[in-house]
Design a protein around this motif. Structure first.
Motif, PDB file in Angstrom:
ATOM      1  N   TYR A 253       0.821  -1.207   0.000  1.00  0.00           N
ATOM      2  CA  TYR A 253       0.000   0.000   0.000  1.00  0.00           C
ATOM      3  C   TYR A 253       0.861   1.265   0.000  1.00  0.00           C
ATOM      4  O   TYR A 253       2.033   1.246   0.396  1.00  0.00           O
ATOM      5  CB  TYR A 253      -0.940   0.010   1.209  1.00  0.00           C
ATOM      6  CG  TYR A 253      -0.232  -0.115   2.546  1.00  0.00           C
ATOM      7  CD1 TYR A 253       0.241   1.013   3.212  1.00  0.00           C
ATOM      8  CD2 TYR A 253      -0.035  -1.364   3.136  1.00  0.00           C
ATOM      9  CE1 TYR A 253       0.893   0.906   4.433  1.00  0.00           C
ATOM     10  CE2 TYR A 253       0.621  -1.482   4.352  1.00  0.00           C
ATOM     11  CZ  TYR A 253       1.070  -0.345   4.994  1.00  0.00           C
ATOM     12  OH  TYR A 253       1.724  -0.465   6.192  1.00  0.00           O
ATOM     13  N   GLU A 254       0.263   2.344  -0.452  1.00  0.00           N
ATOM     14  CA  GLU A 254       0.940   3.636  -0.487  1.00  0.00           C
ATOM     15  C   GLU A 254       0.917   4.279   0.909  1.00  0.00           C
ATOM     16  O   GLU A 254       0.016   4.007   1.710  1.00  0.00           O
ATOM     17  CB  GLU A 254       0.226   4.574  -1.464  1.00  0.00           C
ATOM     18  CG  GLU A 254       0.202   4.090  -2.900  1.00  0.00           C
ATOM     19  CD  GLU A 254       1.470   4.468  -3.665  1.00  0.00           C
ATOM     20  OE1 GLU A 254       2.432   4.944  -3.029  1.00  0.00           O
ATOM     21  OE2 GLU A 254       1.489   4.268  -4.885  1.00  0.00           O
ATOM     22  N   PRO A 255       1.891   5.148   1.200  1.00  0.00           N
ATOM     23  CA  PRO A 255       1.818   5.904   2.461  1.00  0.00           C
ATOM     24  C   PRO A 255       0.560   6.767   2.490  1.00  0.00           C
ATOM     25  O   PRO A 255      -0.033   7.050   1.448  1.00  0.00           O
ATOM     26  CB  PRO A 255       3.075   6.775   2.409  1.00  0.00           C
ATOM     27  CG  PRO A 255       3.971   6.166   1.394  1.00  0.00           C
ATOM     28  CD  PRO A 255       3.071   5.497   0.392  1.00  0.00           C
ATOM     29  N   ALA A 256       0.166   7.177   3.669  1.00  0.00           N
ATOM     30  CA  ALA A 256      -1.009   8.037   3.798  1.00  0.00           C
ATOM     31  C   ALA A 256      -0.820   9.298   2.967  1.00  0.00           C
ATOM     32  O   ALA A 256       0.216   9.967   3.069  1.00  0.00           O
ATOM     33  CB  ALA A 256      -1.224   8.407   5.263  1.00  0.00           C
ATOM     34  N   PRO A 257      -1.779   9.630   2.097  1.00  0.00           N
ATOM     35  CA  PRO A 257      -1.593  10.771   1.204  1.00  0.00           C
ATOM     36  C   PRO A 257      -1.751  12.122   1.924  1.00  0.00           C
ATOM     37  O   PRO A 257      -2.345  12.207   3.002  1.00  0.00           O
ATOM     38  CB  PRO A 257      -2.733  10.586   0.182  1.00  0.00           C
ATOM     39  CG  PRO A 257      -3.794   9.852   0.931  1.00  0.00           C
ATOM     40  CD  PRO A 257      -3.062   8.950   1.894  1.00  0.00           C
ATOM     41  N   GLU A 258      -1.232  13.145   1.286  1.00  0.00           N
ATOM     42  CA  GLU A 258      -1.387  14.500   1.806  1.00  0.00           C
ATOM     43  C   GLU A 258      -2.834  14.948   1.609  1.00  0.00           C
ATOM     44  O   GLU A 258      -3.445  14.682   0.582  1.00  0.00           O
ATOM     45  CB  GLU A 258      -0.451  15.447   1.050  1.00  0.00           C
ATOM     46  CG  GLU A 258      -0.552  16.899   1.499  1.00  0.00           C
ATOM     47  CD  GLU A 258       0.304  17.820   0.654  1.00  0.00           C
ATOM     48  OE1 GLU A 258       0.163  19.051   0.788  1.00  0.00           O
ATOM     49  OE2 GLU A 258       1.107  17.311  -0.164  1.00  0.00           O
ATOM     50  N   ILE A 259      -3.364  15.613   2.598  1.00  0.00           N
ATOM     51  CA  ILE A 259      -4.738  16.116   2.500  1.00  0.00           C
ATOM     52  C   ILE A 259      -4.771  17.352   1.603  1.00  0.00           C
ATOM     53  O   ILE A 259      -4.044  18.315   1.822  1.00  0.00           O
ATOM     54  CB  ILE A 259      -5.301  16.433   3.894  1.00  0.00           C
ATOM     55  CG1 ILE A 259      -5.556  15.123   4.640  1.00  0.00           C
ATOM     56  CG2 ILE A 259      -6.593  17.239   3.810  1.00  0.00           C
ATOM     57  CD1 ILE A 259      -6.008  15.272   6.068  1.00  0.00           C
ATOM     58  N   THR A 260      -5.602  17.274   0.575  1.00  0.00           N
ATOM     59  CA  THR A 260      -5.675  18.356  -0.420  1.00  0.00           C
ATOM     60  C   THR A 260      -7.050  19.008  -0.481  1.00  0.00           C
ATOM     61  O   THR A 260      -7.176  20.113  -1.008  1.00  0.00           O
ATOM     62  CB  THR A 260      -5.349  17.805  -1.820  1.00  0.00           C
ATOM     63  OG1 THR A 260      -6.256  16.735  -2.134  1.00  0.00           O
ATOM     64  CG2 THR A 260      -3.923  17.267  -1.879  1.00  0.00           C
ATOM     65  N   GLU A 261      -8.084  18.325   0.030  1.00  0.00           N
ATOM     66  CA  GLU A 261      -9.448  18.866  -0.071  1.00  0.00           C
ATOM     67  C   GLU A 261      -9.719  19.778   1.134  1.00  0.00           C
ATOM     68  O   GLU A 261     -10.071  19.324   2.209  1.00  0.00           O
ATOM     69  CB  GLU A 261     -10.460  17.721  -0.119  1.00  0.00           C
ATOM     70  CG  GLU A 261     -10.269  16.793  -1.310  1.00  0.00           C
ATOM     71  CD  GLU A 261     -10.395  17.517  -2.631  1.00  0.00           C
ATOM     72  OE1 GLU A 261     -11.373  18.252  -2.826  1.00  0.00           O
ATOM     73  OE2 GLU A 261      -9.493  17.341  -3.470  1.00  0.00           O
ATOM     74  N   LYS A 262      -9.530  21.056   0.904  1.00  0.00           N
ATOM     75  CA  LYS A 262      -9.682  22.035   2.002  1.00  0.00           C
ATOM     76  C   LYS A 262     -10.559  23.187   1.532  1.00  0.00           C
ATOM     77  O   LYS A 262     -10.661  23.461   0.337  1.00  0.00           O
ATOM     78  CB  LYS A 262      -8.314  22.568   2.425  1.00  0.00           C
ATOM     79  CG  LYS A 262      -7.365  21.465   2.936  1.00  0.00           C
ATOM     80  CD  LYS A 262      -6.011  22.023   3.239  1.00  0.00           C
ATOM     81  CE  LYS A 262      -5.050  20.922   3.705  1.00  0.00           C
ATOM     82  NZ  LYS A 262      -3.702  21.421   3.986  1.00  0.00           N
ATOM     83  N   GLY A 263     -11.193  23.825   2.503  1.00  0.00           N
ATOM     84  CA  GLY A 263     -12.077  24.952   2.180  1.00  0.00           C
ATOM     85  C   GLY A 263     -11.322  26.187   1.741  1.00  0.00           C
ATOM     86  O   GLY A 263     -10.119  26.287   1.869  1.00  0.00           O
TER      87      GLY A 263
END
Length: 275
Positions: free
Chosen positions: A265-275
């Motif tokens: 599995y891939e590492p935890a992705p960066e959070i991109t969905e922000k207000g």
């Protein structure tokens, strides 16, 4: 004048009471007031599965529970609702669920109707083959082989149209049927997201029988779907996802649910969905 002022005050109070009642029915507490209703898959081992004894298990379920806890809801205040792929946007828009965590890939088309928090997982389209099969190591090897997926699958069409046009595509009602075909050698490969394939391969009755080809035929960023415009909830969920990564809970959940499939599995992705 005095009577008119009193009437106006009473009307204003009644309006405020109605507004408060309307807000209280949903809010952060779901439709039951003291509970939160969360949409998940009921039929995906390793991700979202409702077991025969009525319990819920899987990586997406663990993510949903963690987020709910950070929002202030203990496990006994969570109500899980089945969220089939085709119904996810409707469930969110209608207020039937507070959010959906169910292999929900973030796409522009979906973002026209709902907002997302995350992503919290990066999956790829892949192939599942028999453990002893060495003939399929890349997508083009599927030419003249029998490829199985579920009816309406975009993954199967992606292979057929772009990667292996000579593949003999067979679409069945569910992934379990494809797995049976794979085991019985009536099909040669099954295609969908690698996380879903790993979940099936990790089931006790399937361990050691199948393997993932390890191909990355697409990028699927799983997000948590929520009502469009709810930036407050989006921010709170993103904060919970960041905490889940930082305290080790994310890694623990991934290893628990996908480990037996030897899933890279891939590492935890960066959070991109922000207000």
């Amino acid at each position: 004048m005095k009577l008119r002022r009193i009437s106006t005050a009473v009307a204003a109070a009644a309006t405020l009471a109605l507004v408060a009642t309307g807000c209280g029915g949903g809010g952060d507490k779901g439709k039951d007031g003291d509970k939160i209703v969360i949409g998940i898959k009921f039929d995906q081992p390793g991700l979202g599965l409702k077991t025969q004894d009525g319990k819920y298990t899987g990586f997406d379920v663990d993510v949903a529970r963690y987020v709910a806890k950070e929002l202030g809801y203990p496990e006994d205040k969570i109500e899980f609702k089945q969220a089939p792929s085709a119904e996810r946007e409707n469930l969110i828009s209608n207020g039937d669920v507070k959010f959906v965590a169910g292999t929900y890939s973030i796409t522009d088309k979906r973002k026209a109707r709902v907002d997302f928090a995350g992503p919290y997982f990066l999956a790829h389209q892949d192939l599942l083959v028999r453990a002893d099969d060495t003939s399929i190591t890349k997508a083009t090897d599927l030419n003249n082989k029998k490829l199985c997926s579920v009816t309406g699958s975009t993954s199967a069409q992606n292979v057929k149209e772009k990667l292996a046009p000579e593949a003999d595509l067979q679409t069945l009602g569910g992934y379990s049927e494809c797995l049976n075909g794979l085991q019985n050698k009536t099909v040669d490969a099954l295609t969908t997201d690698d996380s879903i394939l790993a979940g099936y391969a990790a089931q006790k009755e399937h361990q050691g029988k199948f393997k993932l080809a390890g191909l990355k035929l697409s990028d699927e960023n799983y997000g948590i779907g929520l009502k469009k415009g709810d930036k407050d909830l989006q921010g709170k969920i993103n904060k919970a996802l960041e905490k889940m990564k930082s305290d080790g809970s994310w890694e623990k959940a991934v290893k628990e649910h996908f480990g037996p499939a030897n899933y890279k599995y891939e590492p935890a992705p960066e959070i991109t969905e922000k207000g």
